[in-house]
Design a protein around this motif. Structure first.
Motif, PDB file in Angstrom:
ATOM      1  N   ASP A   1       0.825  -1.205   0.000  1.00 13.38           N
ATOM      2  CA  ASP A   1       0.000   0.000   0.000  1.00 13.38           C
ATOM      3  C   ASP A   1       0.862   1.259   0.000  1.00 13.38           C
ATOM      4  O   ASP A   1       1.086   1.885   1.040  1.00 13.38           O
ATOM      5  CB  ASP A   1      -0.921  -0.031   1.226  1.00 13.38           C
ATOM      6  N   ALA A   2       1.324   1.640  -1.191  1.00 17.45           N
ATOM      7  CA  ALA A   2       2.211   2.808  -1.308  1.00 17.45           C
ATOM      8  C   ALA A   2       1.499   4.088  -0.902  1.00 17.45           C
ATOM      9  O   ALA A   2       2.132   5.051  -0.457  1.00 17.45           O
ATOM     10  CB  ALA A   2       2.726   2.934  -2.743  1.00 17.45           C
ATOM     11  N   GLU A   3       0.203   4.099  -1.042  1.00 13.72           N
ATOM     12  CA  GLU A   3      -0.538   5.317  -0.750  1.00 13.72           C
ATOM     13  C   GLU A   3      -0.698   5.545   0.750  1.00 13.72           C
ATOM     14  O   GLU A   3      -0.350   6.596   1.276  1.00 13.72           O
ATOM     15  CB  GLU A   3      -1.922   5.212  -1.410  1.00 13.72           C
ATOM     16  N   ARG A   4      -1.202   4.535   1.435  1.00 11.61           N
ATOM     17  CA  ARG A   4      -1.444   4.703   2.870  1.00 11.61           C
ATOM     18  C   ARG A   4      -0.212   4.395   3.733  1.00 11.61           C
ATOM     19  O   ARG A   4      -0.108   4.869   4.862  1.00 11.61           O
ATOM     20  CB  ARG A   4      -2.621   3.832   3.319  1.00 11.61           C
ATOM     21  N   GLU A   5       0.694   3.547   3.174  1.00 10.67           N
ATOM     22  CA  GLU A   5       1.934   3.258   3.915  1.00 10.67           C
ATOM     23  C   GLU A   5       3.076   3.148   2.911  1.00 10.67           C
ATOM     24  O   GLU A   5       3.449   4.143   2.314  1.00 10.67           O
ATOM     25  CB  GLU A   5       1.770   1.976   4.765  1.00 10.67           C
ATOM     26  N   TYR A   6       3.595   1.951   2.656  1.00 10.44           N
ATOM     27  CA  TYR A   6       4.659   1.759   1.662  1.00 10.44           C
ATOM     28  C   TYR A   6       4.381   0.459   0.912  1.00 10.44           C
ATOM     29  O   TYR A   6       3.686  -0.421   1.421  1.00 10.44           O
ATOM     30  CB  TYR A   6       6.031   1.677   2.348  1.00 10.44           C
ATOM     31  N   ALA A   7       4.920   0.382  -0.305  1.00  7.88           N
ATOM     32  CA  ALA A   7       4.852  -0.865  -1.064  1.00  7.88           C
ATOM     33  C   ALA A   7       6.271  -1.339  -1.320  1.00  7.88           C
ATOM     34  O   ALA A   7       7.074  -0.619  -1.921  1.00  7.88           O
ATOM     35  CB  ALA A   7       4.107  -0.655  -2.380  1.00  7.88           C
ATOM     36  N   TYR A   8       6.600  -2.521  -0.817  1.00  5.07           N
ATOM     37  CA  TYR A   8       7.963  -3.054  -1.007  1.00  5.07           C
ATOM     38  C   TYR A   8       7.960  -4.541  -0.722  1.00  5.07           C
ATOM     39  O   TYR A   8       7.112  -5.043   0.016  1.00  5.07           O
ATOM     40  CB  TYR A   8       8.958  -2.344  -0.081  1.00  5.07           C
ATOM     41  N   ASP A   9       8.876  -5.244  -1.320  1.00  2.00           N
ATOM     42  CA  ASP A   9       9.096  -6.644  -0.971  1.00  2.00           C
ATOM     43  C   ASP A   9      10.470  -7.129  -1.419  1.00  2.00           C
ATOM     44  O   ASP A   9      11.449  -6.944  -0.717  1.00  2.00           O
ATOM     45  CB  ASP A   9       7.968  -7.565  -1.478  1.00  2.00           C
ATOM     46  N   ARG A  10      10.563  -7.697  -2.664  1.00  2.00           N
ATOM     47  CA  ARG A  10      11.756  -8.482  -3.035  1.00  2.00           C
ATOM     48  C   ARG A  10      13.057  -7.688  -3.084  1.00  2.00           C
ATOM     49  O   ARG A  10      14.115  -8.235  -2.802  1.00  2.00           O
ATOM     50  CB  ARG A  10      11.521  -9.162  -4.389  1.00  2.00           C
ATOM     51  N   ASP A  11      13.019  -6.438  -3.453  1.00  5.99           N
ATOM     52  CA  ASP A  11      14.265  -5.691  -3.618  1.00  5.99           C
ATOM     53  C   ASP A  11      14.482  -4.637  -2.538  1.00  5.99           C
ATOM     54  O   ASP A  11      15.374  -3.801  -2.657  1.00  5.99           O
ATOM     55  CB  ASP A  11      14.286  -5.013  -4.995  1.00  5.99           C
ATOM     56  N   SER A  12      13.689  -4.676  -1.516  1.00  4.77           N
ATOM     57  CA  SER A  12      13.780  -3.622  -0.514  1.00  4.77           C
ATOM     58  C   SER A  12      15.044  -3.771   0.327  1.00  4.77           C
ATOM     59  O   SER A  12      15.446  -4.873   0.691  1.00  4.77           O
ATOM     60  CB  SER A  12      12.548  -3.660   0.390  1.00  4.77           C
ATOM     61  N   ARG A  13      15.682  -2.638   0.599  1.00  2.00           N
ATOM     62  CA  ARG A  13      16.855  -2.646   1.470  1.00  2.00           C
ATOM     63  C   ARG A  13      16.419  -2.896   2.918  1.00  2.00           C
ATOM     64  O   ARG A  13      17.090  -3.569   3.681  1.00  2.00           O
ATOM     65  CB  ARG A  13      17.530  -1.281   1.349  1.00  2.00           C
ATOM     66  N   VAL A  14      15.297  -2.339   3.277  1.00  2.00           N
ATOM     67  CA  VAL A  14      14.733  -2.532   4.619  1.00  2.00           C
ATOM     68  C   VAL A  14      13.532  -3.470   4.494  1.00  2.00           C
ATOM     69  O   VAL A  14      12.657  -3.251   3.673  1.00  2.00           O
ATOM     70  CB  VAL A  14      14.267  -1.167   5.194  1.00  2.00           C
TER      71      VAL A  14
END
Lengths: 329, 329
Positions: free
Chosen positions: A284-297
């Motif tokens: 949910d990039a809008e309300r929070e963040y969207a990330y998974d496979r390539d995220s540093r955190v």
């Protein structure tokens, strides 16, 4: 007493001991949208708590473990403890001229995004800012910092960026006889510095990374002093290892959001009898963040691949959560 | 409801939540003789649990820690875990011809009283008998052994040689809102192998010495395997250090019987606000054992000297305890 009075009396008693709750009887997870994730949770809890069910789990075995960063509160754009460490470093820098040529250049590189700290450098930063005081003093520093430090995007305290659906889940499980534990890659006494009322988890149910603490006398008074050396990294395989050390029982339910939680979920759901694994997927990039496979955190890659074959529930933040954070007060 | 009914209802509620107990209201510590030790306990608990008292301690802070060997159960003539290790060594010896020239001669020397094992040798014996399996398997071995192994003098199971007055104390403190923890020099999973109903302490409230446990896959199944290396010795200064790691709060009450408990008592009673330290002094050669300053097992020397200046209560087993062990069934 008449039977009506007796029944009233019983209800009052049950309300007092928290075995029933009128609100909970309606919907224990109001911030969860009706969907497969919510249904999976409710159905699992119903089957393990219904006496006579073939999947019944006695209360002493009802252990649920929760990762913290990205599972209970927001971990983007940086782990909260890292933000804390950097703030501490800046605050302490005037008293440490020796940092001028070592830590501070690293810091400005990191802040500009040019440098990625090595594990060794992270250990140095954390060691410099997290040692030399008693755990009580450290927790006081943490809780003080948490009262003022704000998230760069949401402009709210970090303790206000906990996930409302997970707070409801913690309370719901406790109401169903579960003991809820935090099993965090973060420092055990950093997590203990978060006010207890936020998660409702007492200090002795917090598991985390730890440095050696040393008993000694200062001015004839016995004290415990936090050392700089890392004793245990509570991440990856360290999570089941520390669960064994601290809890001594395999969880029945485990909740995470990244590959750092992979082994905790593997170990939990490999146990005999009913087991439940869940991953929070940040969609949910809008309300929070969207990330998974390539995220540093909070990288979520292997665990996401393994979820279907292990039967782990994957929560899509965007579709499964009606509300992300608690309402602003 | 009438006020009488309301009062009945309230009493039923309180009984249900365990806040009051009719039996407890009579005498919560029936196996303790009336005397200064019993009075010190009752007066301390009353002042920290009475709302409005200047010494009132909120429930979340009511932490009580108990040493195990010599404080909760009999530790003479040998620590129970040592008897277990030697039994295991003998049982496993046929599968380990390499022990013939190393461990077994030590063992016969030890058994005849000629040899005192070094710390290194103890580590070898414990490592050989306590590693290579999962913690669950180990706890099953321990609980199986405890069902048959008997004390050489009393000819009773070791789990029947727990101290009845201390069982009453554990239950009494829990009834008063305390969380009771075992903080033992013994191995954490050895203590967890003692059936939970004996002490009423769940696995996650057990602190002890520990070896490294390693997460790995065997036949594609994730397992935790006990390693031979010692990770933490929960004795002396290790006790407050491990209390910090596992509990994260300074105890309000601490109970021990030997110099291995010295630092736990020092640290506990150095805290602000009301604190309570107690030593069980083994003074009853007839009903149990009499030993202190020169004892090889459970030596009590420095802590006994320091008790008066710290205000620690010293229990004389002979005069303070009406009954030592639970009645034979």
């Amino acid at each position: 007493m008449t039977s009506v009075l007796l029944r009233q009396c019983l209800l009052i008693s049950l309300l007092q001991v928290g075995l029933v709750s009128i609100a909970a009887a309606e919907d224990p997870l109001p911030s969860w949208n009706d969907g497969p994730a919510k249904q999976a949770i409710l159905q699992f809890v119903a089957k393990v708590t219904t006496p006579g069910s073939p999947d019944f789990v006695p209360v002493p075995d009802r252990i649920a473990t929760f990762d913290n960063d990205g599972t209970l509160w927001c971990e983007q754009p940086s782990y909260v403890q890292w933000v804390f460490a950097v703030d501490r470093l800046k605050e302490l820098a005037p008293q440490h001229p020796e940092w001028k040529d070592t830590l501070l250049p690293l810091l400005s590189g990191e802040m500009s995004g040019k440098v990625k700290f090595s594990e060794h450098e992270i250990a140095v930063v954390v060691g410099s800012t997290h040692s030399g005081m008693t755990p009580d003093e450290f927790e006081t520093i943490v809780s003080g910092w948490l009262k003022t430090a704000k998230h760069p995007r949401f402009d709210r305290l970090y303790t206000e960026l906990v996930y409302q659906p997970m707070l409801e889940l913690l309370a719901y499980l406790r109401g169903q006889g579960f003991k809820t534990f935090i099993v965090s890659g973060g420092g055990i006494d950093f997590i203990r510095g978060i006010p207890e009322e936020i998660y409702g988890v007492p200090p002795y149910q917090v598991v985390g990374s730890s440095g050696r603490v040393k008993f000694e006398f200062r001015d004839d008074i016995p004290v415990l002093i936090k050392g700089a050396a890392v004793q245990s990294i509570d991440d990856g395989p360290g999570k089941p290892e520390n669960i064994e050390l601290h809890i001594g029982q395999r969880p029945v339910m485990a909740f995470g959001n990244s590959d750092g939680d992979l082994q905790m979920l593997q170990w939990t759901t490999a146990g005999k009898g009913p087991r439940f694994g869940l991953l929070v997927h940040h969609t949910d990039a809008e309300r929070e963040y969207a990330y998974d496979r390539d995220s540093r955190v909070g990288k979520l890659n292997v665990a996401l691949d393994q979820a279907p074959s292990h039967g782990w529930t994957v929560v899509s933040m965007k579709t499964d959560w009606k509300q992300i954070f608690p309402l602003e007060k």
